[in-house]
Write an enzyme that holds these catalytic residues in place. Structure first.
Site, short mmCIF file in Angstrom:
data_model
loop_
_atom_site.label_atom_id
_atom_site.label_comp_id
_atom_site.label_asym_id
_atom_site.label_seq_id
_atom_site.Cartn_x
_atom_site.Cartn_y
_atom_site.Cartn_z
CG HIS A 125 -5.03 -5.61 -6.71
ND1 HIS A 125 -4.06 -6.48 -6.96
CD2 HIS A 125 -4.77 -4.19 -6.78
CE1 HIS A 125 -2.84 -5.34 -7.30
NE2 HIS A 125 -3.10 -4.05 -7.03
N GLY B 59 -7.29 -3.65 -2.59
CA GLY B 59 -5.86 -2.83 -3.04
C GLY B 59 -6.20 -2.31 -4.45
CG ASP C 212 -1.19 -2.20 -12.35
OD1 ASP C 212 -2.38 -1.31 -12.68
OD2 ASP C 212 -0.21 -2.11 -11.14
CG HIS D 118 1.05 -2.45 -6.92
ND1 HIS D 118 0.96 -1.10 -8.24
CD2 HIS D 118 1.23 -2.28 -6.39
CE1 HIS D 118 1.13 -0.87 -7.05
NE2 HIS D 118 0.96 -1.13 -6.43
CG ASP E 69 0.76 0.79 -11.25
OD1 ASP E 69 0.96 0.67 -11.97
OD2 ASP E 69 0.28 0.51 -10.40
CE1 TYR F 157 -3.19 4.43 -8.31
CE2 TYR F 157 -1.28 3.58 -8.54
CZ TYR F 157 -2.91 3.53 -8.51
OH TYR F 157 -3.46 1.90 -8.74
C1 TV7 Z 1 -4.36 -0.84 -9.29
N1 TV7 Z 1 0.27 0.84 -2.12
C2 TV7 Z 1 -4.07 -0.51 -6.79
C3 TV7 Z 1 -2.89 -1.32 -6.42
C4 TV7 Z 1 -3.11 -1.53 -4.34
C5 TV7 Z 1 -1.90 -0.97 -3.49
C6 TV7 Z 1 -1.20 0.37 -0.99
C7 TV7 Z 1 -1.36 2.23 -0.92
C8 TV7 Z 1 -1.86 3.75 -0.19
C9 TV7 Z 1 -3.14 3.54 0.56
C10 TV7 Z 1 -3.97 4.90 1.14
C11 TV7 Z 1 -3.37 6.28 1.30
C12 TV7 Z 1 -1.07 4.71 0.12
C13 TV7 Z 1 0.70 5.56 0.35
C14 TV7 Z 1 -0.58 2.55 -1.64
C15 TV7 Z 1 -0.72 -3.30 3.16
C16 TV7 Z 1 -1.11 -1.97 3.50
C17 TV7 Z 1 -0.66 -0.87 3.26
C18 TV7 Z 1 -3.21 2.00 3.64
C19 TV7 Z 1 -2.97 2.91 4.35
N2 TV7 Z 1 -2.10 5.69 1.15
C20 TV7 Z 1 -3.40 -1.65 -8.96
C21 TV7 Z 1 -2.42 -1.35 -2.58
C22 TV7 Z 1 -1.62 -0.94 -1.79
C23 TV7 Z 1 -5.11 4.49 1.57
N3 TV7 Z 1 -1.49 -1.85 -0.15
O1 TV7 Z 1 -2.66 -2.58 -9.11
C24 TV7 Z 1 -5.56 5.78 2.32
O2 TV7 Z 1 -0.06 5.16 -0.19
O3 TV7 Z 1 0.72 -1.98 0.56
C25 TV7 Z 1 -0.84 -1.63 0.53
C26 TV7 Z 1 -1.81 -2.77 1.72
C27 TV7 Z 1 -2.34 -1.83 4.39
C28 TV7 Z 1 -3.47 -0.81 4.40
N4 TV7 Z 1 -2.69 0.69 4.61
C29 TV7 Z 1 -1.80 0.67 3.00
O4 TV7 Z 1 -2.00 -0.01 -9.22
C30 TV7 Z 1 -5.46 -1.80 -9.73
N5 TV7 Z 1 -2.26 1.17 -0.26
C31 TV7 Z 1 -3.95 6.83 1.67
C32 TV7 Z 1 -4.49 6.82 2.31
ZN ZN Z 2 -0.69 -0.82 -9.74
#
Ligand code: TV7
Ligand code: ZN
Length: 408
Positions: A150, A158, A195, A197, A292, A334
Site C-alpha cells: 500500500h 495501510g 493478499d 487487500h 490475511d 494478523y
Molecule cells: C498488508 N483495517 C494491510 C492492510 C491495511 C488495512 C484497516 C485497521 C485497523 C487499524 C488500527 C486499529 C484496525 C481493527 C483495519 C479507513 C480507516 C479505518 C484507523 C483506526 N485497528 C495489508 C488498513 C485499514 C489502527 N484501514 O494489505 C490503530 O482494525 O480501513 C482502513 C482505514 C481509517 C483509519 N482507521 C481505520 O494487509 C500490507 N485499519 C487499531 C489501532
Molecule cells: Zn492485507
C-alpha cells in the site's frame, strides 16, 4: 524454459538476519510476527546451519543477510522529501511531527521506534532478494518481511511505510546488459498479489492507460483481493477490468472476490492466473503472499486454506512450477502463529520439498503459541463462500477478453 531447473536443484535464498527480525517485529500492525515466522522456519530445519552448510545445502534454503537500503536506492521510487521526513523522524519521541499527516504517518501508520531502521532494512531485504534473482544466485528468493503493497511514492498507507514491492520490481526490470552473442534483455516482470487487500500502491505505480504508453510494458500487475463497499483500500483500479473503458490498462489487472472465498473459488480462478502468465511470458514473477485471506485471520473475510487443491500452498507450488525466477514476499496476516505456519510451509514448497501439513510443530521457544492444534496446517473454517458460480463465470468471461488485449 532455459531458466527452468528441476525441482530438486532449485536454489532458494531466504532473506533473514537478527536485526531484520528485530526491527520488523516493531511494526505496529504486526508486532512480533517476524520473529515468530523466522523462528518457525528455523525450528523446522529449513535454514541450513552455518556449521555444516555444505552438507545440508541441497535440503535447505540459503540464508541471505539483507543490506539496509540507502537513500539513493529508496529514491528509485519514493519522493525525496518523503524519504527525508520518514528517515529523520526521531521516533524515541512520540510527538506526532508537524508533517505526519501529510505523509500518511497517522492512524494506520503511526511512527514507531526504529522506524527509519525498519524502512531501510525491509526495503533492503526485498532488494537483496531481488538482486539474488537478477544475478542468477537464486531461482527463488524469499523475503517474508517484504510485501508492503500500500505504500505510495510520497505517503505511508495501510500499515505500509516503504514500497519494497515496487523497488524490487524496478530492480528486476532493469535491462540485462548485452554480452558477446546475447543482446540486451529487457526483462518482463509479473507481479501477483494474493493478499486479502488490493495492491493499490503497486498497481498505481505501474498503471498507465495513456495511448502514449509503451506497447510492450515490462511490468504486469495482477491483484486478487476482497472487494466490498468501504473495504480498504478504495481504488478505481481494484474493480474487475472493463476492456471498453478508456481507463483500461491490460497490464494492471484486478480480480475482486466476495466474502468467504475458499479453495474451491481459488481453484476455479487458477486457469485465469495461468493464462495471464502464459500470454505475458514473464522472466520474473513477484508474488505477494499476504496471509490475511486464510481462515482464522482476525479479518474473518475469506475462508482460504493453506493445504488442498486451490489452497495458498497449492498456488505457490504451481507458481514456483512455472520455472520463472520467482520472488516470494510477505504482506498481511494478523493471526501471527497462522502466518508463521503458512510462510514456513510456503518456504518448504518453494524448496520443492513440502512439509506435511499434519506435521507437529517442533518443540521450541514459541511452541505454546501454536495451541490447540500444534500442527502446521491452517485448515478452512465454516464460513460460506459467497462467490457464486454465476459471478465466477462472469469473471472468466471478462478475463477471456482481457487476455486478448495483452499482445506483443
Ligand atoms: C498488508 N483495517 C494491510 C492492510 C491495511 C488495512 C484497516 C485497521 C485497523 C487499524 C488500527 C486499529 C484496525 C481493527 C483495519 C479507513 C480507516 C479505518 C484507523 C483506526 N485497528 C495489508 C488498513 C485499514 C489502527 N484501514 O494489505 C490503530 O482494525 O480501513 C482502513 C482505514 C481509517 C483509519 N482507521 C481505520 O494487509 C500490507 N485499519 C487499531 C489501532
Ligand atoms: Zn492485507
Amino acid at each position: 524454459y532455459a531458466l527452468h531447473r528441476g525441482v530438486s536443484s532449485r536454489q532458494v535464498c531466504y532473506v533473514v538476519s537478527n536485526e531484520l527480525a528485530k526491527v520488523s517485529s516493531l511494526l505496529p500492525s504486526n508486532r512480533n510476527r517476524s520473529l515468530l515466522v523466522h523462528t518457525l522456519v528455523k525450528a523446522f530445519g529449513l535454514l541450513s546451519p552455518p556449521t555444516n552448510a555444505a552438507k545440508g545445502d541441497e535440503c535447505a534454503v540459503k540464508p541471505l543477510r539483507p543490506a539496509p537500503a540507502d537513500f539513493k536506492e529508496l529514491s528509485a521510487y519514493h519522493d525525496k522529501d518523503y524519504l527525508q521526513y520518514i528517515l529523520s523522524r526521531d521516533v524515541s519521541i512520540y510527538d506526532g511531527g508537524p508533517n505526519n499527516a501529510e505523509y500518511g504517518l497517522e492512524e494506520d501508520c503511526p511512527d514507531f521506534p526504529h522506524m527509519a531502521e525498519y524502512i531501510r532494512l525491509v526495503a533492503g531485504a526485498s532488494l537483496t532478494a531481488a538482486r539474488a534473482l537478477r544475478h542468477g544466485h537464486a531461482d527463488i528468493a524469499i523475503c517474508w518481511d517484504g510485501g508492503r503493497h500500500h505504500a505510495q511514492k510520497a505517503r505511508a498507507s495501510g500499515f505500509c511505510y516503504i514500497a519494497d514491492c515496487v523497488l524490487a520490481i524496478l530492480l528486476l526490470k532493469k535491462p540485462i546488459p548485452a554480452t558477446p552473442g546475447t543482446p540486451v534483455i529487457k526483462p518482463r516482470v509479473m507481479y501477483l498479489d494474493l493478499d486479502l487487500h488490493f495492491s493499490d500502491g503497486v498497481s498505481q505505480a505501474f498503471y498507465s492507460a495513456s495511448p502514449a504508453r509503451s506497447a510492450t510494458p515490462q511490468v504486469l500487475t495482477f491483484s486478487i483481493h476482497h472487494s466490498a463497499p468501504g473495504f480498504f483500500p478504495s481504488s478505481e483500479l481494484s474493480s474487475l477490468p472493463n476492456t471498453s473503458s478508456p481507463a483500461f490498462d491490460p497490464f494492471t489487472l484486478s480480480l475482486p472476490l466476495e466474502r468467504g472465498a475458499s479453495n474451491a473459488t481459488f481453484a476455479r480462478i487458477w486457469p485465469i492466473v495461468q493464462r495471464v502468465k502464459d500470454v505475458f511470458e514473464p522472466d520474473f514473477v513477484v508474488v505477494q503472499c499476504g496471509a490475511d485471506g486464510l481462515a482464522g485471520d482476525p479479518y474473518a473475510t475469506w475462508n482460504w486454506a493453506l493445504g488442498g487443491e486451490g489452497g495458498l500452498g497449492w498456488y505457490v507450488d504451481r507458481i514456483c512450477g512455472w520455472g520463472c525466477k520467482t520472488l516470494l514476499l510477505g504482506g498481511g496476516g494478523y493471526n501471527s502463529p497462522n502466518v508463521a505456519r503458512a510462510w514456513t510451509y510456503l518456504t518448504s514448497v518453494a524448496l520443492g520439498r513440502p512439509l506435511s501439513l499434519e506435521a507437529d510443530i517442533p518443540d521450541h521457544g514459541t511452541f505454546p503459541l501454536y495451541a490447540p492444534s500444534f500442527t502446521l496446517d491452517v485448515p478452512p473454517g465454516h464460513t460460506q463462500d459467497q462467490n457464486t458460480e454465476e459471478y465466477l463465470q462472469h469473471v472468466e468471461n471478462v478475463f477471456a477478453q482481457v487476455v486478448e488485449s495483452i499482445v506483443y
